[in-house]
Design an enzyme around this catalytic site. Structure first.
Site, mmCIF file in Angstrom:
data_model
loop_
_atom_site.group_PDB
_atom_site.id
_atom_site.type_symbol
_atom_site.label_atom_id
_atom_site.label_comp_id
_atom_site.label_asym_id
_atom_site.label_seq_id
_atom_site.Cartn_x
_atom_site.Cartn_y
_atom_site.Cartn_z
ATOM 1 C CB CYS A 140 61.801 7.320 32.254
ATOM 2 S SG CYS A 140 61.120 7.907 33.809
ATOM 3 C CG HIS A 196 56.290 9.127 36.225
ATOM 4 N ND1 HIS A 196 57.118 8.114 36.655
ATOM 5 C CD2 HIS A 196 56.899 9.650 35.135
ATOM 6 C CE1 HIS A 196 58.165 8.021 35.863
ATOM 7 N NE2 HIS A 196 58.060 8.944 34.926
ATOM 8 C CG HIS A 247 56.509 9.363 30.296
ATOM 9 N ND1 HIS A 247 57.307 8.410 29.696
ATOM 10 C CD2 HIS A 247 57.132 9.698 31.455
ATOM 11 C CE1 HIS A 247 58.364 8.183 30.475
ATOM 12 N NE2 HIS A 247 58.283 8.960 31.548
ATOM 13 C CD GLU A 248 56.505 13.297 33.061
ATOM 14 O OE1 GLU A 248 56.665 13.137 34.291
ATOM 15 O OE2 GLU A 248 57.348 12.930 32.224
#
Length: 193
Positions: free
Chosen positions: A121, A168, A164-165
């Site tokens: 990341c 966030h 993954h995004e």
């Protein structure tokens, strides 16, 4: 243009907040945010530019990673020669180039996928070893720049990047998903990408 100094690092509280929904019509500030995040990804994947400006290569960047708690993320996944990883055929050099606004995963496969080398990341400077289990296939609903709802089905590596995004935007980091007792434990039917 964002540089590495603009990327918020692990430990900053903004990375652990649930980001606020983006409102429409998009403000000029939100349009610039989207453009700047995508520009960072494009520049970071250009080896000469990245080396000159000390950029770490990225395939995704979420607004909280640049200190803005909004539900927006840019994704730029280079195309693979052997297969398309989305439901849309592309002749572009990217298998997925997209800004996700207010994204929600509306369905996901039971089968898992994970990166053989683990995930990294831009906001996490240290290497954290371990497998990060993700769904192998997902369907994402998001809004485009006009506020229209769009849906895309994604599999394999682009699906991992999008998850993954989206994590966030929910205040999660990839290492939250690593099995603490057995970081390299893998399910029997997992797909390694």
């Amino acid at each position: 243009m964002y540089m590495m100094k603009d990327i918020v690092r692990d430990g900053d509280p903004v990375l652990r907040k649930i980001a606020k929904p983006v409102t429409f019509p998009l403000s000029e500030t939100d349009k610039k945010l989207a453009a700047d995040m995508m520009e960072y990804l494009i520049n970071s994947q250009n080896p000469e530019f990245a080396e000159k400006h000390h950029l770490r290569a990225g395939v995704g960047l979420a607004a909280p990673q640049v200190g803005i708690s909004k539900q927006m993320a840019a994704v730029l996944v280079p195309a693979e020669d052997d297969e398309s990883n989305t439901d849309k055929k592309t002749t572009d050099k990217y298998s997925l180039k997209l800004v996700l606004i207010n994204p929600v995963i509306i369905s996901n496969s039971v089968q898992k996928a994970q990166l053989f080398e683990g995930e990294g990341c831009l906001s996490v400077d240290k290497d954290i070893p371990g497998y990060v289990p993700r769904s192998a296939r997902i369907t994402v609903r998001y809004q485009d720049f006009s506020g229209n709802k769009q849906t895309i089905r994604i599999k394999n590596y682009p699906a991992i990047v999008c998850q993954h995004e989206i994590d966030h935007l929910q205040g999660h980091l990839f290492y939250d998903r690593i099995n603490k007792k057995e970081p390299f434990a893998a399910e029997s039917d997992v797909i390694f990408v």
